[in-house]
Structures are given as C-alpha cells and as structure tokens.
Motif scaffolding. Structure first.
Motif, short mmCIF file in Angstrom:
data_model
loop_
_atom_site.label_atom_id
_atom_site.label_comp_id
_atom_site.label_asym_id
_atom_site.label_seq_id
_atom_site.Cartn_x
_atom_site.Cartn_y
_atom_site.Cartn_z
N TYR B 52 49.92 -18.60 -23.64
CA TYR B 52 50.88 -19.61 -23.23
C TYR B 52 52.02 -19.69 -24.25
O TYR B 52 51.83 -19.45 -25.44
CB TYR B 52 50.14 -20.94 -23.16
N ASN B 190 54.50 -17.70 -14.08
CA ASN B 190 53.69 -18.84 -13.67
C ASN B 190 53.14 -18.61 -12.27
O ASN B 190 53.42 -19.35 -11.33
CB ASN B 190 54.52 -20.13 -13.71
N ARG B 304 48.21 -27.60 -18.98
CA ARG B 304 48.95 -26.40 -18.54
C ARG B 304 48.11 -25.52 -17.62
O ARG B 304 48.63 -24.95 -16.66
CB ARG B 304 49.44 -25.62 -19.76
N SER B 305 46.81 -25.40 -17.92
CA SER B 305 45.98 -24.50 -17.11
C SER B 305 45.82 -25.04 -15.70
O SER B 305 45.87 -24.28 -14.73
CB SER B 305 44.61 -24.34 -17.74
N SER B 308 48.60 -24.12 -13.65
CA SER B 308 48.86 -22.67 -13.67
C SER B 308 50.16 -22.31 -14.37
O SER B 308 50.90 -21.45 -13.91
CB SER B 308 48.89 -22.12 -12.23
N SER B 310 51.98 -20.67 -17.54
CA SER B 310 51.83 -19.88 -18.77
C SER B 310 53.12 -19.88 -19.58
O SER B 310 53.14 -19.43 -20.71
CB SER B 310 51.40 -18.45 -18.45
N ARG B 311 54.19 -20.38 -18.98
CA ARG B 311 55.46 -20.52 -19.70
C ARG B 311 56.11 -21.82 -19.25
O ARG B 311 56.23 -22.07 -18.05
CB ARG B 311 56.42 -19.36 -19.36
#
Lengths: 564, 460
Positions: B52, B190, B304-305, B308, B310-311
């Motif tokens: 991330y 993402n 964040r997870s 979904s 990752s940025r």
C-alpha cells in the motif's frame, strides 16, 4: 395600488404577526421601539405606493421565474403583485422601499443589556431575507456580500457582531445606489479595514524594513473592481499581439496603491496604536500617511503631499473608471442572480448600462440590476438554451425560498438559525476567505468542466454537503411544519393551510408547488413521480403528510435544486 | 487512455442519459479502469503493485510564512535574517536547534511552537525542503528582472498560486491537479474498489481533479447518511427520491447535481460499512479542524483493505496563514496546531504499522515577504515545506537555502524570494515514491524536464 392589495394573500398562508416584525429594524432606527426577541407586533410603517407599468408577465410561471432571480423566494402574493403592476413597476417600487437593516436591532438588544453575538446578526439576516419587503435590495446586498467579502471566521471580526451588522447594512444601503459610493463606503469600513488590514496601515519605515501592507491594495483590484486581466467590454479577455492575456496590474502597481491606503484608523481614535473600536467609517491620520507621489492604473500620477483623503478619492476614481469594472462586476452579479454562464452579449449589455445608465451616470447599480433582470437572456434563457442556462441555487436561497413560499416564522417572531454553514457550507459574512464560498470561475469536474461551463455553487456541493443539505431540508419540511405540536417557541416552521386545501387533488397540489418552488419548470417525468407518490400518501390527517411529502421531494430533487 | 473519457463524454452530446452514466464519474473509477488495459498494472515499478502507498497533502491556505518555521542560526546568517525580518524575527534563543544529517555549514533552528516537529526531525521521519515555489524552468534574478525567461503568471496572488501549486504545472490554465493526474495513470491499482483514489477531507480542490478521475469528499466523521430515506418504513419515498435522481435531464447543471447526490449515496454505504469495523485508534488527535481531518484520514487508511485500496491520495487543509496582521500573536498557534496534528498523524501511522507506506507533505499558496508591513508579512514566492513519514529520508534538509540578504541574489523585491526548487520537482519526487514510472512522471509533470532533476532524493 393600496396597501391591502400589496398584502394580498389569496394563495398563501397567513401568519399572524410575521410581516410585522420585518419593520423592526426601521422602527427601531426611528426610536419607536421594536418587536425584538419577543416578536410582539408594532405599528407598521405604510408602504409607499407602487406605480404600475405595462410590462406584465406573460404567465404566472414567467412571474415566478423573475421572482426566483430577484427575491429570496417566490410567494403567491408576489406573483399577483407582478401580474398587476409589471416587472418595471415592481422594480421601481422596490427601490423606494425603506431598507431593512441589521445593526439597529442588535444595538437595541445590546442597550437592553442582552448579550450580542454573531448568531444574532444572522437571525436578523434571515428575518430581512425571508420577511423584508425590500427583496430586490436585500438580494443585491447578499450578492455584493459575496464580492466585497468580509468574514467573522477571521479572529479580528469574530467578536464584533455589531460592526459586522453595520457592514452588511452598508451593502444594503448602497445596493441600489452607485458603485463608486459603495466602493468608498466599503474601503472606509473599519470591518473591511480589519479584515484586509488597511486599518492602522502606515507609511514605510525604511530603517526597520517595514513597508505598507499590501493586502487591501491587492484584493480591491483583484476581487472588488477590475480583476486580473484586461477585459473587452463584453467581459471576454483582451489579448496582446501574441494572443496572451494582458495583466491589469503588477507588483509595482500594488505597492503604489498600498502606499495610498496608509494613514487610516478607527473614527475618533485618540491613539494610533491603541484605538477604541467602533463601526463608523475610518478617519485619516496624516502623520501615518505616505505623502510621496504615486503612480496608479494607466500611469495616472498622484502628486506628492496629498492628504490621505485626497489620495483615496483619486485612487478609487482611478479604479472606478477602469473599463473592466462594468463587465467584471456585471458578470458576477449575473451569476448571483440569473445564470452561471451568461453569454458575452449579455455581459456586454449589462456592462454598457454600468458605463452609462442612460443619463450619463456611470456605476448606477439600480439600473444595472434592472438590466440584468429584464435582459432577454434572463427572461428567455431557459427556453433558448435549456442545456446550459441557469444556476445551482445557493444553499441559503434554497432555505429562504422554502420559508417564503410557506410563510415560515416562529411563535416568538425570530428566525433563530445562527450557524447554517454546518448543513449548507454557507452563512452570511462567514466565508472561509476573501475569495468567498466559491469562485466565479469554478468549473465543476466532469461533464460541466469538459464543456467549459462554470458552476460556482458546485464548489461547495461536496458529497458531504449535498447530503447534509438534503438532510436539512428533510428537517425543515417534514419536522418543522404546522402539523408538529411539539415545537418550541423559537422553532421556525412552515405553514401549509392553503396547500392542504389542495391535497385531495394531487395534480393540483403538485402544479401549485411547481409554480412556487420551481417556477413551473418541473418536467413531465418528475411530475408523474411526485403525483404518484403523493397519491399513495393517506389523507387521513387532513393532508399534512401529502403536502410535506410533495414539498420534500421537490426541494431535494436535482430539478428543484437548479434555478432556470 | 481509452476512448471513453470519464465515461461521460457521450453525455455531453446526449440529453437523455440517466445518472447511471454519471455514476461512473467518481466512485465508479475502478469499474471503469477494470475494463481498461490491465497490463498497465505491470507497468508500475517493483514497489508498485505490491504494498500500500498513500500521499497526504496538507495544504496551508493563505501562504505560510515558513521563514519563521526553519531559521538559520549561524551568526552571519541569523544577522541577515534579523536585519530582513526586524519585528517579525523569532529571537535566536527561542529557536529549537536541529542537526541535519548533511552539514552545509549553516546551523538551524525550528520555531519554538514546533516541538513535535523537532522531535520528528530528530527521529528521522521529517524532512524539510527549502525554498520551494512555482517555476516554469530554472530562473535567475537577472532573468526575472529583465523579463527574458518564462515566469509563472500572477505571482503573489492567492487564488492563482494555490492553483499552480495544486496543478504542478505553473502557467497551465488546465483545471486538473497533479493528484488527479496521478490517479489517472495509477487508478488501475485499486482493482475492485468502489472508492475513488483521491479522497478529500476539505472539500473541492484543484489538486485532486484528474482528466479521467474525480475525487470523493468525506466529512471528518466519515460519510453521512440521508435522513428519512433508505429504510424499511420509507421505501416508497426512497423509490420516488431515487426516481427523481434517475429522471432524464436536458440541463447539464441538473445532471451534475444528480450525479453528485448519487455518488454520495453509493459511496456512503461502502465507507460507512467499512468504518464500522475500523480498529479503534489509541492515538489522540488534537480536537482542531486539521486534527479531525487527519484523524479521519488515519481511520480511512486503517480500513484500506476492506475498500480494496492499494493507492490513495488524501487532501486536508488548514487556513489562517495569510498573516498580514498580528503575525507575532497568530503564528505560534498556527505552528503548534500543525506540529501537534502532524505528530499525531505520524503516531497513528506507526500504531497501524503502516508508517513506511504513508507520506504527508505540505503545500501552500506561497511564502511571504521577509520584510514586515508593521505587524505582518505580505505575499511572497518561495517557501520551505515539510515531508513526513516512514518512507522519508528524514532528519535532513533538501533543496538550497536561499540568501536572506535584502537586495541579494534571491530577493526579487521586499524580501520575496526566488524559489530554488520548483513545485514540479517537489511533487514529482513524491509521485515517484507513490509508484509512478519515469514515463508517467514525464506525463504528469510536463515541465519537470526543464529542471536538473525530478528527484530531490528525500524518499527512501
């Protein structure tokens, strides 16, 4: 037309006393006492007579569209008034109505020993916007308050509600006057003086590397008069030989104007450094004024050894005479009243009136307002360019329109909504900076940006605020209405008696609401949805639920949110 | 880029498109990108598709007078500072000394209200970049004065300089920010996310507007729900409300409004649901506007997870830096707020075990004049900026320290300092760390090639 007709309530809801309180400010100013927090009625000052003209609206919808642009919201009685007296007759009548003010009421409150805070100023703003007769003047003042911005967010002004109220009153009193007078009154306001730090600004002290403060010098040019780029008379940018925009001023110009705006402090101050504050216009101190020669716009030279007042007068004249002022200010006023994307021809016609009102006078704001409202584009833009015409309603105007349409008031007569920005992102004289709540050049990302469309109000239509605004309307309609027996004396609530009389006929009800809330612009698609929904709401409560359900769906809808 | 611009291009020509099309505008970016060239993912560098990464832009509205934030304390340099600043100067004995890793022969101190920032600097998680400002290419004072080189338009003007800082392309009138353009090229990372890559805690801004992607706005308490809708007892009203959002519309402003309301509804469900299972942060944030914004950023990063992501690029802000007046009284409060809020944010990132992957950085309209107007400073140009996080080569100063000599090589008048590092270089450094490849850097920052380097060397 006599006063009784002016007060026609054939299609609206009577609220005992609600029209009386609007005279509070005027009456108090005349020393006759007022209804203040208690809201008891006072003797109403008779309104001057209205002189009819022949340019009557083509239809109720035509009248309602005009009222959406010229007032804080359409009332049935105002449609009748326009139909009877014509657009021009109404506009000219508005000019001679007494001004509804904020400061006198706050001072009376202060004199009575009660605390006065910023929210009291905002209560007065709601009262004048919702119940003031001088709607055109108030609507213009509201627009001007978003150009000549001051804000109680600034620490220096947060504890000066009476000064802030007086600042707003200055805008109200100049709103239909001359722009040059307005510019001078704003410049000399100690509230503006604090906000943009002209108050106490002094000449250079080279020994200590101290220069005059450049704040007011810069913003009076960038925001209040000429803007950043040379404009053609129709508001389009003038270009140089290389096709580039031409800056109106540079850092050197700013430094010269900064020297002009030195040597002013609170009226009657007995100390330059520790003056007592008040709301009266600032006064000059020659000893702190830069008396060297100065160069203004267009190379105009101010000779050395002038007084602060001489320099100020010449400099404000210099700004006022710049050809940008008409198109620059005209475009912004059109955006506040009529449409976010006026054609250059429309801006040009308004700017021409600014340049000369027909009698040779420059800067006549009353004639400018009239030109804006009676322009072909204002009257027929919705039909001529349905894809792009119109503006997102300002958040506070969505609330005032609701309150005016349904004669909202509280049992005690006040409009106690002191912190509307929490729901709306907007409150009178409370923007985050001198750049207002939104930029006149803001293009909302997406389809509008791709098509080059401006939409200032969208800058505060974030995902969060659009939802909190919809929720505020939910409460204002579905909770704060006359079916609710649990309201407090200071709760402002809408009256729906007339509408309940229509509730048994959903089509008639929705047609009536369409006229009041959307100037008859509701699409057939939308009308079907609202009528269908209303038809399925029970009449067992005498129509309260039907009426409020319909109002709620209309005022929260995308079509209802855009003025066209 | 694919042919369909933001999924709305066709709408410009059609008057009868439902809001379902607009839905793709912001929240649906991932859906759009999922259909695009997935090979783009592999074009990311080694650091790209893996872990991330988040950037947090902390914008200081009004023009921060950072020349009182980092002050040279060596005798000759402090004497220059004092001579220029006079009654705006911070007394030498009050400054908090720091020891940068790189010795440039000058000693430095930090403003006394920034005790937390000094600790972060000492701990190696805070870097300071000196004298950053808007530039089109390298510029000398002589070129500036002679008018023989390109100079950013409307220097010293709030609105214009905010705009140029946020676009990362001085002189461009295009209303897209570099955070938005980063999302344009990196949004594909993402995968499966319903949430936009750019999240604003501070309303509309230019920084996060892309050509093909739009930001989503959150409040400090997350996404708020609509009252009296979307519940069992009001299904009929909800159906009508939604039907009105869906209504075919000819007017572009009406469509714009409907699109925003629909996005707000769609994303609210996702965010509210994810936040309901967010871990409780033990880090306490200052109860200030900036503190509340950064706390919500930390909470969003903590989930964040489940969205979904990752940025992510966040935008927060604080106003009040336009210190024309009362600077001496106001500056300590401004600085202690920044210092305490950033320290709390960094502590929260450490608490979440994610600090190596989150970088916060400041931006501001401009620096201010070294000279005084009596009790404040006016609009300037270059200024110092803060970069914070576990991924930062902290404890050091970057860029070039300007001369504070009045009328000297860096003074273009009144103590307005010619920047020695461009906003583009500063921004490109951050974007590269975020995962952009060199071609993407060149695409997002078209002017950065004008400068010697697009990497200031401050990121690990």
């Amino acid at each position: 037309m006599d006063r009784k007709t002016i007060h026609s309530e054939a299609r609206t809801n009577a609220l005992p006393g609600w029209k009386d309180c609007q005279w509070f400010a005027v009456v108090t100013a005349m020393g006759l006492g007022g209804c203040g927090g208690g809201g008891s009625s006072v003797d109403e000052v008779p309104l001057p007579p209205i002189t009819a003209t022949s340019d009557v609206p083509e239809s109720d919808e035509d009248a309602a569209r005009f009222l959406t642009q010229a007032t804080f919201g359409t009332r049935s009685s105002d449609i009748d008034l326009l139909n009877a007296n014509g657009f021009t007759g109404w506009i000219q009548w508005q000019k001679i109505l007494p001004s509804s003010l904020e400061r006198p009421g706050l001072e009376a409150q202060d004199a009575a020993g009660a605390d006065v805070y910023q929210q009291h100023r905002v209560y007065a703003w709601w009262r004048n916007a919702v119940a003031g007769h001088d709607q055109l003047r108030q609507r213009l003042a509201w627009a001007l308050s978003q150009i000549f911005v001051v804000s109680d967010v600034a620490g220096a002004l947060g504890n000066d509600p009476i000064g802030m109220a007086e600042y707003y009153d200055v805008l109200v009193q100049n709103a239909l006057g001359n722009y040059r007078d307005l510019l001078e009154d704003v410049t000399l306001s100690p509230v503006m003086g604090r906000y943009l730090s002209m108050l106490g600004n002094e000449k250079a002290d080279p020994l200590h590397n101290i220069r005059p403060d450049e704040n007011y010098a810069r913003e009076v040019m960038q925001l209040f008069t000429i803007g950043l780029h040379e404009l053609n008379p129709d508001g389009s940018r003038a270009l140089d030989g290389d096709g580039d925009p031409i800056p109106t001023y540079d850092q050197d110009t700013i430094e010269n104007f900064a020297r002009v705006f030195t040597g002013w402090n609170y009226a009657d101050a007995d100390s330059w450094h520790w003056p007592d504050s008040n709301y009266r216009p600032m006064e000059p101190w020659l000893a702190y004024h830069d008396t060297d020669a100065k160069t203004l716009l267009g190379g105009v030279l101010l000779p050395a050894n002038q007084t602060p007042a001489e320099d100020l007068t010449a400099s404000l004249d210099n700004l006022f005479q710049h050809q940008n002022v008409g198109p620059f200010i005209g475009r912004m006023l059109i955006q506040r009243l009529v449409t976010s994307n006026p054609s250059s021809e429309y801006v040009g016609r308004v700017a021409a009136v600014f340049a000369d009102d027909g009698t040779g006078e420059r800067g006549d704001l009353f004639e400018v307002a009239k030109a804006i409202l009676l322009d072909e584009e204002a009257r027929n833009g919705h039909a001529d360019d349905p894809v792009n015409f119109g503006k997102l309603k300002e958040p506070l105007l969505r609330q005032t329109a609701l309150w005016r349409a349904f004669a909202a008031g509280s049992a005690i007569g006040t409009y106690q909504d002191g912190w509307p920005e929490g729901s709306w992102g907007q409150a009178p004289l409370r923007s985050p900076s001198v750049f207002n709540f939104y930029s006149p050049f803001y293009r909302p990302p997406g389809e509008m940006l791709d098509n080059g469309l401006f939409g200032p109000e969208f800058q505060i239509t974030t995902h969060t605020l659009i939802t909190s605004g919809t929720n505020r309307l939910h409460d204002l309609v579905l909770w704060l209405n006359d079916s609710n027996s649990g309201l407090d004396g200071d709760d402002v609530y809408i009256r729906t008696a007339y509408e309940r009389g229509l509730a048994a006929d959903p089509v008639a009800l929705v047609d009536h609401l369409d006229l009041l809330l959307m100037a008859g612009g509701m699409s057939a698609w939308m009308k079907d949805v609202v009528v269908d929904r209303v038809t399925h709401v029970s009449m067992s409560d005498g129509g309260y639920d039907r009426v409020t359900e319909a109002i709620y769906l209309i005022v929260t809808s995308p079509e209802g949110a855009v003025q066209r | 880029m694919s042919g369909s611009k933001r999924g709305t291009c066709s709408m410009g020509d059609s008057h009868n498109v439902s809001r379902r099309g607009l839905l793709k505008v912001g929240a649906g970016a991932a859906g759009l990108y999922a259909m695009r060239d997935l090979a783009m993912v592999s074009s990311f560098g080694a650091r790209g598709a893996g872990g991330y990464r988040a950037l947090v832009c902390v914008f200081l509205y009004g023009g921060n007078d950072s020349f009182n934030m980092l002050v040279p304390t060596s005798n000759a340099r402090y004497a220059e500072y004092l001579a220029a600043r006079q009654n705006l100067a911070v007394p030498a004995e009050d400054l908090l000394p720091i020891t940068p890793t790189t010795n440039d022969g000058i000693t430095y101190g930090i403003h006394p209200s920034c005790t937390e920032l000094r600790s972060l600097f000492d701990a190696g998680s805070l870097a300071i970049v000196r004298n950053v400002g808007t530039l089109i290419g390298p510029l000398t004072k002589a070129q500036y004065q002679a008018g023989v080189a390109a100079v950013p338009p409307q220097l010293f003007s709030h609105s214009d300089q905010q705009f140029q800082w946020q676009t990362g392309v001085s002189g461009s009138a295009e209303n897209v920010g570099w955070g938005g353009r980063v999302a344009d090229v990196a949004g594909s990372l993402n995968v499966g996310s319903q949430l936009a890559m750019n999240l604003s805690l501070s309303g509309a801004n230019t920084f996060q507007v892309g050509h093909d992607t739009l930001p989503y706005n959150l409040g400090v308490n997350g996404a708020i729900q609509l009252s009296g809708l979307f519940q069992n007892w009001n299904q009929d009203r909800t159906a009508a409300f939604e039907a009105l959002l869906d209504a075919p519309q000819s007017n572009r402003l009406v469509r714009q409004f409907a699109g925003i309301q629909q996005q707000a509804i769609d994303v609210q469900g996702v965010v509210t649901s994810a936040l309901s299972s967010a871990p409780t942060l033990t880090t306490v944030f200052p109860n200030t506007g900036l503190g509340r914004q950064l706390r919500m950023v930390a909470r969003m990063i903590s989930i964040r997870s489940s969205v979904s992501a990752s940025r992510q690029v966040f935008f927060v802000s604080r106003g009040g830096f336009d210190t024309h007046d009362d600077q001496e009284q106001d500056q300590p409060g401004l600085y202690s707020d920044i210092s305490q809020c950033l320290a709390a944010f960094q502590a929260a990132m450490v608490e979440l075990g994610i600090s190596d992957s989150v970088t916060a950085f400041t931006g501001s309209d401009f620096g201010r004049t070294l000279t005084s107007n009596g009790d404040g400073s006016d609009h300037g140009w270059g200024s110092h900026h803060l970069v914070l996080g576990g991924g930062v080569r902290g404890g050091d100063l970057y860029g070039t320290m300007p001369s504070f000599q009045m009328g000297g090589v860096d003074d273009v008048g009144g103590g307005r300092l010619l920047p020695t590092t461009s906003v583009d270089q500063y921004s490109a450094t951050l974007a590269r760390w975020y995962g952009l490849t060199e071609p993407q850097i060149a695409q997002v920052f078209p002017n950065v090639a004008n400068f010697a380097s697009s990497d200031l060397g401050l990121m690990l």
